[in-house]
Design a protein around this motif. Structure first.
Motif, short mmCIF file in Angstrom:
data_model
loop_
_atom_site.label_atom_id
_atom_site.label_comp_id
_atom_site.label_asym_id
_atom_site.label_seq_id
_atom_site.Cartn_x
_atom_site.Cartn_y
_atom_site.Cartn_z
N ARG A 184 0.79 -1.44 0.13
CA ARG A 184 -0.04 0.05 0.00
C ARG A 184 0.85 1.31 0.11
O ARG A 184 0.61 2.16 -0.36
CB ARG A 184 -0.91 -0.10 1.29
CG ARG A 184 -1.66 1.16 1.29
CD ARG A 184 -2.50 1.14 2.73
NE ARG A 184 -3.42 0.38 2.95
CZ ARG A 184 -4.75 0.67 2.51
NH1 ARG A 184 -5.05 1.57 1.99
NH2 ARG A 184 -5.55 -0.40 2.33
N HIS A 185 2.02 1.23 0.59
CA HIS A 185 2.81 2.52 0.66
C HIS A 185 4.29 2.23 0.02
O HIS A 185 5.04 3.03 0.29
CB HIS A 185 3.18 2.63 2.48
CG HIS A 185 1.89 2.79 3.06
ND1 HIS A 185 1.55 2.07 4.16
CD2 HIS A 185 0.92 3.81 3.04
CE1 HIS A 185 0.45 2.49 4.68
NE2 HIS A 185 -0.05 3.52 4.01
N ASP A 186 4.05 1.33 -1.24
CA ASP A 186 5.37 1.22 -1.71
C ASP A 186 5.90 2.57 -2.36
O ASP A 186 7.07 2.78 -2.19
CB ASP A 186 5.20 0.13 -2.74
CG ASP A 186 6.29 0.19 -3.92
OD1 ASP A 186 7.25 -0.65 -3.45
OD2 ASP A 186 6.36 0.63 -4.97
N ARG A 195 12.46 2.36 6.82
CA ARG A 195 12.49 2.90 8.25
C ARG A 195 11.67 4.20 8.43
O ARG A 195 10.60 4.34 9.34
CB ARG A 195 13.88 3.09 8.67
CG ARG A 195 14.65 2.17 8.87
CD ARG A 195 16.18 2.54 9.37
NE ARG A 195 17.10 1.22 9.36
CZ ARG A 195 18.14 1.27 9.74
NH1 ARG A 195 18.88 2.54 9.64
NH2 ARG A 195 19.05 0.27 9.90
N GLY A 196 11.62 5.16 7.57
CA GLY A 196 10.62 6.45 7.51
C GLY A 196 9.36 5.83 7.42
O GLY A 196 8.48 6.52 8.20
N GLN A 197 8.99 5.03 6.55
CA GLN A 197 7.51 4.66 6.55
C GLN A 197 6.96 4.03 7.66
O GLN A 197 5.92 4.33 8.10
CB GLN A 197 7.51 3.50 5.27
CG GLN A 197 5.88 3.32 4.90
CD GLN A 197 5.11 4.59 4.89
OE1 GLN A 197 5.34 5.51 3.90
NE2 GLN A 197 4.01 4.95 5.54
N HIS A 198 7.82 3.18 8.26
CA HIS A 198 7.52 2.53 9.58
C HIS A 198 7.53 3.47 10.58
O HIS A 198 6.62 3.32 11.52
CB HIS A 198 8.63 1.33 9.84
CG HIS A 198 7.98 0.31 10.90
ND1 HIS A 198 6.71 -0.28 10.63
CD2 HIS A 198 8.40 0.04 12.29
CE1 HIS A 198 6.69 -1.20 11.73
NE2 HIS A 198 7.57 -0.90 12.54
N LEU A 224 -0.88 8.67 4.71
CA LEU A 224 0.46 8.37 4.92
C LEU A 224 0.97 7.34 5.83
O LEU A 224 1.96 6.47 5.50
CB LEU A 224 1.00 9.43 5.59
CG LEU A 224 1.39 10.86 4.92
CD1 LEU A 224 1.99 11.99 5.63
CD2 LEU A 224 2.58 10.43 3.83
N GLY A 225 -0.17 6.65 6.59
CA GLY A 225 0.12 5.54 7.09
C GLY A 225 0.41 5.73 8.79
O GLY A 225 0.96 4.94 9.31
N ARG A 267 -11.38 4.16 5.84
CA ARG A 267 -11.46 4.21 4.39
C ARG A 267 -10.07 4.27 3.78
O ARG A 267 -9.50 3.45 3.08
CB ARG A 267 -12.45 4.92 3.81
CG ARG A 267 -12.88 4.76 2.26
CD ARG A 267 -13.40 5.69 1.46
NE ARG A 267 -12.55 7.02 1.30
CZ ARG A 267 -12.99 8.11 2.12
NH1 ARG A 267 -14.00 8.29 2.70
NH2 ARG A 267 -12.28 9.31 1.89
N ALA A 268 -9.36 5.35 4.46
CA ALA A 268 -8.21 5.41 3.68
C ALA A 268 -7.07 4.60 4.19
O ALA A 268 -6.17 4.26 3.36
CB ALA A 268 -7.64 6.97 4.04
#
Length: 456
Positions: A184-186, A195-198, A224-225, A267-268
């Protein structure tokens, strides 16, 4: 310089250091003389999103050769008189006592056997003297390790040291493992790294005000997650809101704005965790929530919201972003200078009181019960213009700043606030003014006191 600050924090104790104090500590410890230096931090205490937090309130630098001298069992040590004076202040002011020194290296650091032996000898006595938390902290420019002794004789190792500046730096004792991002956040992870995404997923963020700007901010944060959102707003949707609330429908009239924002967030991002608080920010539940998060977005334009978020920023060392739009229209329909304001609130920098952004008379009215507020204002207020496209400018600027700060992608550590004038395209950076006698953001004010803020 790339910090390993974007490693995901784990549950446990932590220490937060305001940027100005961190800058002074860096200059003292990390010199070009290849030697060790020492200091003491006095810190308040508060609950945090992943466990208890110490809040650095004051830095006491140890002068080389006078306060930081040759040790009898180790290389260097704080002089007994220096330790005594700092410990007595910790006792009297009910603050934690943390002895600090530096080691050599970059992204990995730890106490030596000699350091730990000195803790075993000295900290039980210091704990009795102060009646507070005592401990040690060892630093390199990009790593931190700690050893905290609690009053009940429990000994804990803090998980991180946080510096909430232009970039939100998180220092740990060693780089953590990399967790692969989901599909989803690729595309985001190609910018931020895994690391930043996590790091987004471990963030707890409060959004105060879920109207035109806040509803968009909520949607962007969810996409953004961000792992957890505290959604705060006591209002319900009416017909005039529908054009500027994302995904709002006619059937939503009368529903709490918290519910509409939560629906969009889920939803997002179906994995997101949410806390809905359908109250004004001065409600005790809302105050408790914003004091225990990682970041606050202020999208409510009341003076009460500004005051309580402002106090939380400095009292609990939590960064915040204020975002809003001003559309002046005179009684004849003449449109004035429209502007979008996005202000980054950095703990220990100039606050909203210092910069004239809180009106004390309006604040007093905002703090009255709702029925008395209407009487105090005498006349019905004329609704201010609001347009979703202009609101999106404020929300986009605010969330862009947040995502760069969390992933350490800002080019500098400074404040990133601005006024944007859409009709001319002009963008003016803003620098906060700071009153050295301010009761909120000055060293002698509420800075890093922790505790529990309560509306009165």
């Amino acid at each position: 310089m790339v910090h390993h600050a974007v490693n995901p924090p784990t549950p446990g104790w932590s220490l937060t250091i305001p940027p100005r104090l961190w800058s002074d500590l860096q200059q003292h410890l990390f010199r070009l003389d290849d030697d060790e230096h020492g200091a003491v931090i006095l810190a308040g205490r508060a609950d945090g999103p992943r466990g208890p937090r110490l809040l650095a309130r004051e830095l006491i630098l140890a002068a080389d050769g006078l306060d930081y001298v040759e040790g009898t069992t180790g290389y260097r040590a704080l002089k007994a008189e220096f330790v005594r004076d700092a410990a007595l202040r910790a006792r009297d002011e009910k603050l934690a006592y943390l002895a600090v020194h530096n080691h050599f290296g970059t992204t990995t650091v730890g106490f030596s056997r000699t350091d730990l032996a000195s803790h075993d000898r000295g900290y039980p006595a210091l704990s009795k003297i102060t009646g507070q938390i005592v401990g040690g902290l060892v630093l390199t420019p990009q790593a931190a390790a700690g050893d905290f002794w609690l009053p009940d004789r429990t000994r804990v190792t803090p998980t991180e040291v946080v510096i909430p500046g232009g970039n939100l730096i998180r220092l740990t004792s060693a780089p953590g493992s990399v967790v692969a991002s989901d599909a989803r956040h690729d595309r985001q992870a190609r910018l931020f790294g895994d690391r930043g995404q996590h790091a987004f997923g471990r963030m707890r963020v409060a959004v105060v005000g879920l109207g035109g700007v806040g509803s968009i901010v909520t949607e962007l944060l969810a996409r953004l997650g961000v792992g957890h959102l505290d959604l705060i707003d006591r209002d319900t949707a009416d017909e005039t809101n529908l054009a500027r609330l994302l995904a709002a429908e006619p059937d939503d009239i009368g529903k709490p704005k918290t519910e509409l924002a939560a629906r969009n967030a889920r939803r997002a991002n179906p994995k997101i965790s949410l806390t809905l608080i359908p109250e004004n920010v001065q409600h005790p539940t809302a105050l408790q929530a914003i004091a225990a998060c990682d970041w606050i977005f202020l999208a409510a334009d009341t003076n009460a919201a500004r005051h309580w978020v402002n106090e939380t920023v400095h009292r609990y060392l939590i960064p915040a972003t204020q975002a809003g739009v001003k559309i002046p229209v005179d009684p004849l329909g003449q449109v004035g200078r429209i502007h979008v304001a996005v202000r980054h609130q950095i703990p220990g920098n100039g606050c909203m009181w210092c910069n004239g952004l809180i009106n004390p008379t309006e604040l007093a009215v905002d703090m009255l019960p709702n029925d008395l507020q209407k009487q105090a204002r005498y006349l019905d207020e004329i609704p201010a213009p609001s347009v979703i496209a202009l609101n999106s400018l404020a929300a986009g600027e605010a969330v862009n700043h947040f995502m760069f700060a969390i992933t350490n992608l800002h080019a500098d550590e400074h404040e990133h606030s601005l006024l944007h004038f859409p009709r001319t395209g002009q963008r003016i950076p803003q620098q906060s003014r700071r009153d050295s006698a301010c009761r909120t953001c000055s060293d002698g004010g509420l800075m890093a006191q922790g505790g529990h803020a309560e509306a009165s």
